[in-house]
Design a protein around this motif. Structure first.
Motif, short mmCIF file in Angstrom:
data_model
loop_
_atom_site.label_atom_id
_atom_site.label_comp_id
_atom_site.label_asym_id
_atom_site.label_seq_id
_atom_site.Cartn_x
_atom_site.Cartn_y
_atom_site.Cartn_z
N GLU A 149 -7.44 -75.60 -24.39
CA GLU A 149 -8.86 -75.70 -24.01
C GLU A 149 -9.65 -76.43 -25.09
O GLU A 149 -10.63 -77.11 -24.83
N ASN A 150 -9.24 -76.25 -26.35
CA ASN A 150 -9.92 -76.88 -27.48
C ASN A 150 -9.26 -78.18 -27.92
O ASN A 150 -9.48 -78.63 -29.06
N ASN A 151 -8.38 -78.73 -27.07
CA ASN A 151 -7.58 -79.90 -27.44
C ASN A 151 -6.81 -79.69 -28.73
O ASN A 151 -6.59 -80.61 -29.50
N TRP A 152 -6.41 -78.44 -28.98
CA TRP A 152 -5.60 -78.08 -30.15
C TRP A 152 -6.30 -78.45 -31.46
O TRP A 152 -5.68 -78.83 -32.44
N LEU A 153 -7.64 -78.31 -31.44
CA LEU A 153 -8.43 -78.56 -32.67
C LEU A 153 -9.02 -77.23 -33.15
O LEU A 153 -9.23 -76.33 -32.35
N PRO A 154 -9.28 -77.11 -34.46
CA PRO A 154 -9.79 -75.84 -34.98
C PRO A 154 -11.14 -75.47 -34.39
O PRO A 154 -11.99 -76.35 -34.17
N ASN A 155 -11.32 -74.18 -34.14
CA ASN A 155 -12.61 -73.67 -33.66
C ASN A 155 -13.31 -73.06 -34.89
O ASN A 155 -12.98 -71.96 -35.32
N PHE A 156 -14.27 -73.82 -35.45
CA PHE A 156 -14.87 -73.39 -36.72
C PHE A 156 -15.65 -72.08 -36.58
O PHE A 156 -15.66 -71.26 -37.49
N ASP A 157 -16.31 -71.89 -35.41
CA ASP A 157 -17.07 -70.63 -35.24
C ASP A 157 -16.13 -69.44 -35.34
O ASP A 157 -16.45 -68.45 -35.98
N GLU A 158 -14.99 -69.59 -34.69
CA GLU A 158 -14.02 -68.48 -34.72
C GLU A 158 -13.47 -68.27 -36.15
O GLU A 158 -13.39 -67.15 -36.63
N ILE A 159 -13.15 -69.38 -36.82
CA ILE A 159 -12.59 -69.26 -38.19
C ILE A 159 -13.62 -68.61 -39.12
O ILE A 159 -13.30 -67.77 -39.95
N GLU A 160 -14.91 -68.98 -38.93
CA GLU A 160 -15.94 -68.47 -39.84
C GLU A 160 -16.27 -66.99 -39.61
O GLU A 160 -17.02 -66.40 -40.38
N LYS A 161 -15.69 -66.41 -38.56
CA LYS A 161 -15.86 -64.95 -38.39
C LYS A 161 -15.07 -64.20 -39.46
O LYS A 161 -15.28 -63.02 -39.69
N ASN A 162 -14.08 -64.88 -40.09
CA ASN A 162 -13.32 -64.25 -41.19
C ASN A 162 -14.11 -64.38 -42.49
O ASN A 162 -14.94 -65.28 -42.63
N ASP A 163 -13.81 -63.49 -43.44
CA ASP A 163 -14.32 -63.68 -44.79
C ASP A 163 -13.46 -64.78 -45.42
O ASP A 163 -12.25 -64.60 -45.57
N LEU A 164 -14.07 -65.92 -45.74
CA LEU A 164 -13.27 -67.05 -46.22
C LEU A 164 -13.29 -67.17 -47.75
O LEU A 164 -12.81 -68.15 -48.31
N SER A 165 -13.85 -66.14 -48.43
CA SER A 165 -14.06 -66.30 -49.87
C SER A 165 -12.75 -66.42 -50.65
O SER A 165 -12.74 -66.96 -51.75
N LYS A 166 -11.65 -65.90 -50.09
CA LYS A 166 -10.39 -66.01 -50.84
C LYS A 166 -9.53 -67.18 -50.37
O LYS A 166 -8.42 -67.37 -50.85
N VAL A 167 -10.04 -67.95 -49.38
CA VAL A 167 -9.24 -69.06 -48.85
C VAL A 167 -9.29 -70.24 -49.81
O VAL A 167 -10.37 -70.69 -50.21
N LYS A 168 -8.13 -70.75 -50.18
CA LYS A 168 -8.09 -71.87 -51.13
C LYS A 168 -7.57 -73.16 -50.49
O LYS A 168 -7.96 -74.26 -50.88
N ILE A 169 -6.67 -73.01 -49.53
CA ILE A 169 -6.08 -74.20 -48.88
C ILE A 169 -6.17 -74.03 -47.38
O ILE A 169 -6.03 -72.92 -46.86
N MET A 170 -6.42 -75.16 -46.67
CA MET A 170 -6.31 -75.17 -45.21
C MET A 170 -5.32 -76.28 -44.85
O MET A 170 -5.51 -77.44 -45.22
N TRP A 171 -4.26 -75.90 -44.13
CA TRP A 171 -3.30 -76.90 -43.66
C TRP A 171 -3.75 -77.42 -42.31
O TRP A 171 -4.08 -76.63 -41.41
N ILE A 172 -3.82 -78.73 -42.20
CA ILE A 172 -4.03 -79.33 -40.89
C ILE A 172 -2.95 -80.39 -40.71
O ILE A 172 -2.34 -80.84 -41.70
N ASN A 173 -2.74 -80.81 -39.49
CA ASN A 173 -1.63 -81.72 -39.22
C ASN A 173 -1.98 -82.50 -37.95
O ASN A 173 -1.69 -82.08 -36.85
N TYR A 174 -2.68 -83.63 -38.18
CA TYR A 174 -3.03 -84.51 -37.04
C TYR A 174 -2.55 -85.90 -37.32
O TYR A 174 -2.79 -86.40 -38.41
N PRO A 175 -1.85 -86.53 -36.35
CA PRO A 175 -1.43 -86.02 -35.06
C PRO A 175 -0.59 -84.74 -35.22
O PRO A 175 0.24 -84.66 -36.11
N HIS A 176 -0.84 -83.82 -34.28
CA HIS A 176 -0.34 -82.46 -34.46
C HIS A 176 1.07 -82.27 -33.90
O HIS A 176 1.39 -82.74 -32.81
#
Ligand code: PLP
Length: 382
Positions: A149-176
């Motif tokens: 439904e999201n074309n396999w792209l990150p949904n930032f609103d959903e991700i931001e519902k988490n506490d992101l203060s300890k997140v240091k790296i985000m892996w992405i892979n496009y073309p996926h």
């Protein structure tokens, strides 16, 4: 019995490492299993590449340790490749680090930036190594959902519902991989803005940009991207050199230097002949990509027929080295792939090995010739 290290508690043997043993056992029991599961290019590198490797073995320094950063010619070739194909200018002296395949870079980057307990955003579905390496370095995977439904792209609103203060790296892979979905430059802009807002290092793993994709992009094309993003790239699929083990990590000089602090303690340089061959690969013209893609297109049409026969659906507008297909609603990914393996002697990948969001999907590779794909079609329709 010596106890294994705790860090292995959350890491299982790689799916293919285990499953291919089973396939080998079936074959030695006389089953003619065809493997259309794995993305290991069966086509050969260009003749110039092979010749450069052959010639290099007689050079006086051919068998000595090589530089930790690769020969200057190789880094120049990589810089040229980025300039010609992505319009990204990189300083070959300090913004490029050759790797023995991009897979090892996932470990080096993680060792360079993650402390125990740090959190890492990982795509679900996605390449399984991001999560296993995160576990190996005792950091914590936080999976983010990708879906059709999201074309396999990150949904930032959903991700931001988490506490992101300890997140240091985000892996992405496009073309996926495994879905073949692409990100546009606007999508990359949003990712860079997200990384800046949360002070996260984004790593775009970009080995598939030239396979059935008209518009190769690098995340580093976005203005200001180098502040928060680096990119992995690879010759494995682009130049049919998977077994050679050549890739690269590119980006900000300080970040690359930090990765080198890890890498220079782990290996002692890449075999000279491999580097010389890679230099030749970067000199290939667009004809190379075109010829490759003509072959992949023909194969993909056959894989589509195989999936039609299995009542699976797929997006015909998506590229990549694989076809990702939705299975009928009453089927289950692993049960279906096991059924195909045991009843039809055909090995296809279940979507679940890429994460829970891969349930309901299977993946076939285009690294198989048309005669073999026709045989698969025959077996499936029999
Ligand atoms: C998404 C993704 N990243 C990285 C790799 C590893 O590639 P390399 O051969 O450069 O190590 C693969 C290989 O299949 C892959 O699918």
């Amino acid at each position: 019995m010596i106890q294994k290290a705790d860090r292995l508690n959350d890491v299982k043997e790689y799916y293919f490492s285990k499953k291919l043993r089973e396939v080998a056992a079936l074959r030695s029991a006389g089953k003619p299993v065809i493997n259309i599961a794995i993305g290991s290019p069966d086509l050969h590198p260009s003749a110039n590449v092979i010749e450069a490797l052959q010639q290099a073995v007689t050079l006086p320094n051919a068998h000595q340790y090589q530089s930790y950063q690769g020969i200057p010619e190789l880094r120049d070739g990589m810089a040229q490749f980025y300039k010609a194909n992505y319009h990204v200018i990189l300083n070959p002296a300090n913004e490029i680090l050759p790797l023995m395949g991009s897979k090892e870079g996932i470990m080096h980057i993680s060792l360079a930036f993650l402390n125990k307990g740090d959190e890492v955003l990982i795509p679900n579905p996605g390449y399984p190594t991001y999560a296993s390496v995160t576990n190996l370095v005792e950091a914590k995977p936080i999976f983010y959902n990708l879906n059709a439904e999201n074309n396999w792209l990150p949904n930032f609103d959903e991700i931001e519902k988490n506490d992101l203060s300890k997140v240091k790296i985000m892996w992405i892979n496009y073309p996926h991989m495994p879905t073949g979905a692409v990100a546009t430059k606007d999508d990359f802009k949003q990712l860079i803005a997200f990384a800046k807002k949360h002070n996260i290092l984004i790593v775009n793993d970009n080995p598939y940009s030239f396979i059935l994709n008209d518009n190769p992009l690098s995340i580093l094309e976005v203005e200001g991207a180098k502040e928060v993003a680096i990119e992995l790239n690879s010759l494995s699929k682009t130049f049919n050199m998977a077994g050679w083990r050549v890739g690269m990590v590119v980006g900000d000089a300080q970040i690359i230097k930090t990765i080198l602090e890890v890498k220079s303690n782990m290996d002692s340089g890449m075999f000279l002949g491999i580097q010389k061959g890679a230099v030749e690969a970067f000199k290939l013209s667009n004809d190379w990509f075109q010829k490759q893609n003509e072959i992949y297109q023909e194969r993909r049409a056959l894989v589509w027929k195989i999936f039609d026969a299995l009542n699976c659906t797929y997006n015909p507008n998506i590229g990549g080295l694989f076809v990702w297909a939705k299975i009928p609603a009453d089927e289950n990914s692993e049960a279906l792939t096991d059924k195909l393996l045991y009843e039809k002697d055909v090995f296809i990948t279940p979507g679940t090995i890429f994460g829970t969001n891969g349930e309901g999907y299977i993946r076939a590779s285009l690294c198989v010739d048309t005669a073999t794909l026709n045989e698969v079609l025959k077996r499936i329709t029999a």
